[in-house]
Design a protein around this motif. Sequence first.
Motif, PDB file in Angstrom:
ATOM      1  N   TYR A  58       0.830  -1.313   0.299  1.00  0.00           N
ATOM      2  CA  TYR A  58       0.075  -0.134   0.048  1.00  0.00           C
ATOM      3  C   TYR A  58       0.836   1.230  -0.099  1.00  0.00           C
ATOM      4  O   TYR A  58       2.052   1.311   0.680  1.00  0.00           O
ATOM      5  CB  TYR A  58      -0.844   0.150   1.235  1.00  0.00           C
ATOM      6  CG  TYR A  58      -1.662  -1.147   1.487  1.00  0.00           C
ATOM      7  CD1 TYR A  58      -3.012  -1.263   1.103  1.00  0.00           C
ATOM      8  CD2 TYR A  58      -1.238  -2.161   2.400  1.00  0.00           C
ATOM      9  CE1 TYR A  58      -3.657  -2.293   1.253  1.00  0.00           C
ATOM     10  CE2 TYR A  58      -2.157  -3.192   2.643  1.00  0.00           C
ATOM     11  CZ  TYR A  58      -3.433  -3.449   1.835  1.00  0.00           C
ATOM     12  OH  TYR A  58      -4.448  -4.329   2.130  1.00  0.00           O
ATOM     13  N   TYR A  71      -8.430   0.371   5.746  1.00  0.00           N
ATOM     14  CA  TYR A  71      -8.436  -0.660   4.744  1.00  0.00           C
ATOM     15  C   TYR A  71      -9.005  -1.989   5.097  1.00  0.00           C
ATOM     16  O   TYR A  71      -9.267  -2.214   6.288  1.00  0.00           O
ATOM     17  CB  TYR A  71      -6.577  -1.051   4.601  1.00  0.00           C
ATOM     18  CG  TYR A  71      -6.104  -1.183   5.929  1.00  0.00           C
ATOM     19  CD1 TYR A  71      -5.842  -2.608   6.428  1.00  0.00           C
ATOM     20  CD2 TYR A  71      -5.450  -0.282   6.650  1.00  0.00           C
ATOM     21  CE1 TYR A  71      -5.355  -3.017   7.517  1.00  0.00           C
ATOM     22  CE2 TYR A  71      -4.938  -0.529   7.815  1.00  0.00           C
ATOM     23  CZ  TYR A  71      -4.786  -1.793   8.108  1.00  0.00           C
ATOM     24  OH  TYR A  71      -4.143  -2.030   9.576  1.00  0.00           O
ATOM     25  N   VAL A 121      -2.269   0.450  -4.770  1.00  0.00           N
ATOM     26  CA  VAL A 121      -2.088  -0.881  -4.010  1.00  0.00           C
ATOM     27  C   VAL A 121      -1.501  -1.844  -5.083  1.00  0.00           C
ATOM     28  O   VAL A 121      -1.980  -1.973  -6.411  1.00  0.00           O
ATOM     29  CB  VAL A 121      -3.425  -1.464  -3.516  1.00  0.00           C
ATOM     30  CG1 VAL A 121      -3.240  -2.718  -3.012  1.00  0.00           C
ATOM     31  CG2 VAL A 121      -4.059  -0.519  -2.724  1.00  0.00           C
TER      32      VAL A 121
END
Length: 145
Positions: A58, A71, A121
Amino acid sequence: MNEQTSPGAPAPPPPRRRLWPWVLLMILVLLALGAGAVSAVLAREVSAEGSRTVHIRYEVTGAAEDVTLTYSTWKGEELSTGRLSLRSLPWAGELDTKGFMSGGSFVVSLGKSGGDVSCSVTVDDGTRRTDRASGAFATATCSGF
C-alpha cells in the motif's frame, strides 16, 4: 368368442424391448461421471489457491496534513480491517495474506484541511490499483485487488 391360433400358424412375435430407457440411463451415468471429474479438478484448484501467499503493498503520496487510511483485507478466512490517521505523507505499508479471498479495499480520506493524495495498491501477481483525490473531505479508493 376366444381367439385361438391354429396349430400351423406362426407364433406372434415377442413384445419388443424398448431401448430408450437404457440410452437415457447411460447418458445420466456419463453426466454424473463428468460432474464428478469437474468437481475434483475445481476442489484441487480451490485448495491450491487457499494455500497461496499474496504480498500486497500500500502507498499514499501527496500533500495533505489530515489523512485517514481505512483498509480491509482477507487474511485466511477472516476479514482484517484497520484505520490509521496520518499527519504527513508519504506513507507505505506491506502485508502478506493467504486464502482464497485475498483482495480488499484501501480508502484514503482527506480531512477538512483538504490537500491532494494518490493511493496505490500493488499485488505481487502484477495487479495494481490507483486513485487520486483532492479537496476537503475528498476520498481516493483503491479496491478490487
